[in-house]
Motif scaffolding. Structure first.
Motif, PDB file in Angstrom:
ATOM      1  N   LEU A   3       0.648  -1.239   0.185  1.00 14.14           N
ATOM      2  CA  LEU A   3      -0.089   0.147  -0.102  1.00 14.14           C
ATOM      3  C   LEU A   3       0.890   1.317  -0.094  1.00 14.14           C
ATOM      4  N   GLN A   4       1.981   1.232   0.640  1.00 15.48           N
ATOM      5  CA  GLN A   4       2.870   2.344   0.645  1.00 15.48           C
ATOM      6  C   GLN A   4       3.375   2.796  -0.670  1.00 15.48           C
ATOM      7  N   GLN A   5       3.641   1.790  -1.527  1.00 18.85           N
ATOM      8  CA  GLN A   5       4.364   1.918  -2.667  1.00 18.85           C
ATOM      9  C   GLN A   5       2.991   2.581  -3.555  1.00 18.85           C
ATOM     10  N   MET A   6       1.827   2.431  -3.447  1.00 22.39           N
ATOM     11  CA  MET A   6       0.866   2.808  -4.101  1.00 22.39           C
ATOM     12  C   MET A   6       0.635   4.324  -3.721  1.00 22.39           C
ATOM     13  N   SER A  30      15.014   9.913  -1.766  1.00 20.14           N
ATOM     14  CA  SER A  30      15.706   8.737  -2.209  1.00 20.14           C
ATOM     15  C   SER A  30      14.766   7.315  -1.871  1.00 20.14           C
ATOM     16  N   ALA A  31      14.237   7.474  -0.775  1.00 23.05           N
ATOM     17  CA  ALA A  31      13.271   6.234  -0.157  1.00 23.05           C
ATOM     18  C   ALA A  31      11.958   6.204  -1.031  1.00 23.05           C
ATOM     19  N   LEU A  32      11.674   7.389  -1.399  1.00 24.22           N
ATOM     20  CA  LEU A  32      10.313   7.209  -2.407  1.00 24.22           C
ATOM     21  C   LEU A  32      10.642   6.927  -3.744  1.00 24.22           C
ATOM     22  N   SER A  33      11.539   7.196  -4.480  1.00 22.72           N
ATOM     23  CA  SER A  33      12.080   6.894  -5.607  1.00 22.72           C
ATOM     24  C   SER A  33      12.343   5.544  -5.667  1.00 22.72           C
TER      25      SER A  33
END
Length: 294
Positions: A3-6, A30-33
């Protein structure tokens, strides 16, 4: 797929920028990318076309986005329903308010609800009744206050009639009409008018009344903001047709009764299909708190 990736994909799609998306999600870029790239590897497609200056959804991203949003909404609803079963109201509550609400004390209702249920995130939306009805039917909005012409109740949503109102002509204190007690639409059809945009329910009620009276009027100013409407009236530029409660006690304006003026009905509307616990609780807050007059 997590879900966090979404959430990250939705944020990037809406912000069109990885830095702003990371700030919105309260995570380092950087973590989001890294998570977005990991999801792309898992799916075997690129969700975004990106350079150092530009970010856009690819065709695959366009196809993925609505399902990601739906999944996040389902997860949030599952969390809210589980909490509600345990006696706690959580989740989000999206409320639509037309700019001419008179039947509900919205600030008092929101204050009472928030004090009792601080875990609910509240989103207020302004706009017109038609778009609110469509948003409720599509599941994008929970509750709304609508204003519609008489004889045209909302369809496709659950609703309760709050109040029926007859409009008055609102003019500046120095306007020649200010000294009159009562007029007919034919007597004022030649005035300069301010009204809501054409094809909106807020405009329709007045247009229908002039048509029924067999007279034509020109609307020189189309405005959605009630503050601007009042200022235009106060400066003597225009005449407005409004519910009297909207201008009660407002300095610098006068009201004139209309013998054949328009009327409108305010409604409280909500989803008739599986309303959220937060929505049902807010409706009870309005009803039990005496915050809706009808």
């Amino acid at each position: 797929m997590e879900l966090q990736q979404m959430r990250y994909v939705v944020a990037v799609a809406e912000e069109r920028n990885f830095t702003r998306a990371a700030e919105r999600c309260r995570v380092v870029q950087s973590a989001l990318s890294h998570q977005v790239k990991a999801l792309e590897r898992e799916l075997g497609v690129r969700l975004f076309a990106r350079t150092s200056r530009r970010v856009e959804l690819t065709a695959a991203g366009e196809a993925f986005l609505p399902h990601a949003r739906a999944s996040l909404e389902s997860a949030e609803r599952a969390h809210a329903d589980a909490a509600s079963a345990a006696g706690e109201v959580r989740g989000t509550l999206t409320i639509g308010l037309i700019p001419t609400v008179t039947a509900v004390d919205a600030p008092a209702a929101l204050a009472a609800f928030h004090r009792a249920h601080p875990a609910v995130q509240i989103a207020l939306r302004g706009g017109g009744s038609n778009e609110f009805v469509a948003a409720i039917a599509a599941g994008r909005m929970d509750v709304a206050v609508l204003g519609l012409p008489e004889g045209e109740p909302p369809s496709g949503v659950a609703h309760r009639e709050l109040v029926r109102e007859r409009f008055v002509a609102v003019v500046g204190e120095q306007h020649p009409l200010a000294g009159k007690r009562r007029v007919r639409l034919a007597e004022i059809a030649g005035e300069t008018f301010v009204d809501f945009p054409v094809s909106t329910p807020g405009r329709a009620q007045s247009d229908l009344a002039f048509a029924a009276a067999g007279v034509h009027r020109e609307v020189s100013f189309e405005v959605m903001d009630m503050g601007i409407v009042i200022e235009l009236v106060r400066h003597g530029l225009v005449v407005a047709l409004l519910a009297p409660a909207l201008v009660a006690g407002v300095p610098g304006v006068a009201t004139v009764e209309l013998a054949d003026g328009p009327g409108r009905v305010e409604y409280l509307a909500w989803s008739e299909f599986n309303p959220s616990p937060a929505a049902l609780t807010f409706l009870r807050t309005v009803e039990r708190g005496g915050l809706a007059r009808g």
